[in-house]
Design an enzyme around this catalytic site. Structure first.
Site, short mmCIF file in Angstrom:
data_model
loop_
_atom_site.label_atom_id
_atom_site.label_comp_id
_atom_site.label_asym_id
_atom_site.label_seq_id
_atom_site.Cartn_x
_atom_site.Cartn_y
_atom_site.Cartn_z
N THR A 204 88.38 -5.11 -54.48
CA THR A 204 88.01 -3.70 -54.39
C THR A 204 87.88 -3.13 -55.80
O THR A 204 88.33 -3.76 -56.77
CB THR A 204 89.05 -2.92 -53.55
N GLY B 43 93.37 -3.04 -54.80
CA GLY B 43 94.68 -3.69 -54.66
C GLY B 43 95.13 -3.90 -53.23
O GLY B 43 96.32 -4.12 -53.01
N GLY B 44 94.21 -3.85 -52.25
CA GLY B 44 94.59 -4.12 -50.86
C GLY B 44 95.69 -3.16 -50.42
O GLY B 44 95.66 -1.95 -50.71
N ASP C 42 90.26 -6.49 -41.90
CA ASP C 42 91.15 -5.32 -42.02
C ASP C 42 91.55 -4.77 -40.66
O ASP C 42 92.43 -3.91 -40.56
CB ASP C 42 90.48 -4.22 -42.86
N ARG D 96 82.93 3.66 -44.64
CA ARG D 96 83.60 2.44 -44.22
C ARG D 96 82.67 1.67 -43.28
O ARG D 96 81.95 2.26 -42.46
CB ARG D 96 84.87 2.83 -43.48
N THR E 84 84.48 -1.52 -51.67
CA THR E 84 85.05 -2.86 -51.48
C THR E 84 84.15 -3.77 -50.65
O THR E 84 83.37 -3.30 -49.81
CB THR E 84 86.43 -2.75 -50.78
N SER F 52 91.83 1.19 -43.56
CA SER F 52 91.73 0.79 -44.96
C SER F 52 92.91 1.34 -45.74
O SER F 52 93.54 2.32 -45.35
CB SER F 52 90.44 1.36 -45.55
N SER F 53 93.18 0.69 -46.86
CA SER F 53 94.22 1.21 -47.77
C SER F 53 93.62 2.07 -48.88
O SER F 53 94.37 2.67 -49.66
CB SER F 53 94.99 0.05 -48.41
N1 GLY Z 1 89.62 -4.00 -47.78
C1 GLY Z 1 90.82 -3.46 -48.22
C2 GLY Z 1 91.06 -2.09 -47.71
O1 GLY Z 1 90.12 -1.38 -47.42
O2 GLY Z 1 92.18 -1.72 -47.57
#
Ligand code: GLY
Length: 608
Positions: free
Chosen positions: A409, A502-503, A451, A124, A427, A480-481
């Site tokens: 993503t 998909g966020g 985010d 990340r 992403t 993050s998701s």
């Molecule tokens: N950038 C979207 C996520 O990492 O959730």
């Protein structure tokens, strides 16, 4: 009754085979089918990238080689999400002893499971050292959305090159140069733009053509002098020589080929010229991490997923914990009764996410409590089976409503012929990140800083209303998701790899794929294809894809849900290991199966 002796082994084999109904070839009743391979398989959002991954398997590489090669290829062929200038997560399982110690890699994060080794890679992005909590606050206290998403301030220190190099060095079988060569070739020699990319670039023209470097990278020369650069048509050739040179530097020098030397100098010069925060010190300080996968169980299956700073892994395991004893199978996939419980559970889990989760290197989180059976039972008890509980009732106070969703993503899954599995999601945050490319280096930059909770209590672009735990701080990784996930069967054998873009809809997408497979008896292709719902506390609504009947939706509305038709959710490119009875009845790995989510037209499975 006495059975003739020669029939006994056959009967035993049939009995052992009964729980092994994974083979889609025996599932003629299902409407969707994956692509079957006698060896390994790669499912990604791009045909060329899937083929690159499989080429590594054919050369004797393992699932990690394939995933790393395909990820570097996506940085070339899927510029809207594949990346060098972004970040991501990867979860892997490989059979047998870990090779990591012999390669000088730390092994403290590894899990020994099912006769193999599992580990996760956290790449990340991090906030630059000069970042401050109020970075995106306007004078009136509101969030300056342009600064938070479309400026160089929105860029976190990229993690993808470090993460892929680390995974490859510690767990791959081929050389780094070998896994990078296909991406280098695709960038240097070019590839034919497909219609999905041509269409995406046409729609992104206002963003990308505003940046001279991005415009030159992704658009043809103007048709007339002084006119705008021209979107490629499908079939035209896209070459990216600067990106090829950047990839070559990584192939030759590993991480240093990106975080030092010419690539780093170009990135830092752009930041200095145009008001960004990332310095040479930020790049030098960046480290991808090997981390222990977050482990959970569901009806006997073992799940390995991504720990924080993924909120997705925690959310997925919490959701499964809440839902485990509920009669979802009896209620039926897609029934109002089951969907109601799903979305009510989602809202409760997003409440926890917003309150508690952040970067574990900087924020203390009550993870053990959040993932405990007792907490799952408590949350389950808060679900009213007949009535939607409004967000304000659950959360104590109304929050400003934001968007929700996200289409960006990319996720790929790999199975190799030895049973190795990789799930990896990467992403730039938005499609094409902040739309700004590094001159002379050929890659786009992320806008992952959005985010973070730019203003705790106010929604970000995904409508997530997050708290202090995810406030901006120097060196911190934004929540993050992304939810790359592996599943092991109740008898311990490795089984599935999945995940999705998909966020904020990523964890709920992964949940539904897994419930469809584990609970509802769908094969993997049907599990992926089935329509999805999503809810995330704020905004207080139930988003649903096409494919639910009006009666079902009416029953949900009658329970108090505010229904909102949604664009397609996610793109869960997934793989499954296929097992069949061996000669003595013992399960034998018979191959693998890949499913490219049809929600994205460019998704593709390649087989060894
Ligand atoms: N950038 C979207 C996520 O990492 O959730």
């Amino acid at each position: 009754m006495r059975l003739p002796l020669p029939l006994l082994p056959a009967l035993l084999a049939a009995l052992l085979a009964a729980p092994l109904r994974a083979s889609p070839l025996q599932e003629r009743d299902q409407r969707f089918h994956g692509v079957v391979s006698a060896g390994g398989v790669v499912a990604s959002q791009d045909r060329l990238a899937s083929e690159v991954g499989v080429a590594m398997l054919r050369r004797g590489g393992n699932a990690v080689d394939a995933a790393v090669a395909a990820s570097f290829a996506l940085a070339v062929t899927l510029p809207q999400a594949g990346n060098l200038g972004g970040g991501g997560f990867l979860v892997l399982w490989l059979p047998g002893p870990s090779p990591a110690a012999d390669r000088g890699c730390p092994t403290g994060a590894e899990l020994t499971i099912a006769g193999g080794t599992a580990v996760a890679v956290n790449f990340r992005e991090t906030a630059p050292l000069a970042a401050t909590a109020d970075l995106f606050l306007a004078a009136d206290g509101t969030v300056d959305r342009r600064r938070a998403t479309r400026s160089l301030l929105a860029t976190g220190v990229p993690g993808t090159p470090a993460g892929l190099v680390l995974a490859q060095r510690c767990y791959g079988r081929l050389s780094l140069a070998a896994v990078l060569q296909p991406a280098i070739d695709l960038a240097a020699e070019g590839f034919a733009v497909g219609e999905p990319l041509a269409d995406s670039l046409r729609r992104a023209a206002p963003l990308l053509q505003a940046d001279p470097t991005a415009s030159a990278l992704f658009y043809g020369p103007p048709l007339e002098p002084g006119g705008p650069s021209r979107p490629y048509d499908a079939g035209e050739w896209l070459r990216q020589p600067d990106l090829a040179a950047t990839l070559r530097r990584i192939a030759a020098e590993g991480e240093a080929g990106f975080y030092a030397g010419p690539t780093a100098e170009r990135l830092v010069a752009l930041m200095a010229e145009r008001g960004g925060l990332i310095t040479a010190a930020d790049l030098q300080a960046y480290r991808a991490q090997l981390v222990r996968p977050l482990a959970g169980s569901f009806q006997g299956h073992t799940l390995l997923t991504m720990p924080p700073p993924s909120a997705g892994g925690v959310g997925l395991l919490q959701l499964l914990g809440i839902l485990e004893p509920l009669p979802l199978a009896e209620q039926g996939a897609g029934s109002a009764a089951a969907l109601h419980r799903l979305v009510e559970a989602m809202n409760l889990v997003y409440r926890d996410r917003n309150r508690w989760l952040g970067d574990p290197d900087q924020v203390a989180m009550p993870l053990e409590r959040l993932l405990s059976r007792a907490h799952a039972a408590k949350l389950r008890g808060q679900i009213d089976p007949l009535r939607h509980r409004p967000a304000a009732e659950l959360d104590g106070q109304p929050a400003a409503a934001g968007g929700g969703g996200g289409d960006n993503t990319t996720h790929l899954s790999v199975a190799d012929r030895r049973g190795g599995l990789v799930a990896t999601t990467t992403t730039l945050n938005f499609a094409y990140g902040n739309g700004i490319a590094v001159p002379g280096a050929g890659f786009l930059l992320n806008n992952e800083m959005d985010d973070f909770a730019a203003a705790p209590g106010r929604p970000n672009v995904f409508g997530l209303v997050q708290g202090q735990a995810n406030a901006i701080a120097p060196g911190r990784r934004p929540l993050s998701s992304m939810t790359p996930t592996l599943v092991f069967r109740p008898d311990g054998r490795p089984w599935l790899a999945t995940g999705s873009p998909g966020g904020s809809r990523i964890p709920t997408t992964v949940l539904q794929v897994l419930l469809n497979r584990m609970v509802h008896g769908h094969n993997l292709a049907t599990a992926v294809a089935s329509p999805r719902v999503h809810s995330q506390l704020w905004p207080d609504r139930l988003s649903h894809e096409q494919g639910f009947s009006p009666d079902t939706l009416a029953l949900l509305a009658a329970r108090g849900h505010a229904l909102q038709p949604s664009t397609a959710m996610g793109s869960a490119n997934s793989v499954e290991l296929l097992w069949s009875p061996g000669p003595a009845g013992a399960p034998r790995l018979a191959g693998s199966l890949g499913v490219a989510d049809t929600r994205r037209p460019e998704g593709a499975v390649a087989v060894e």
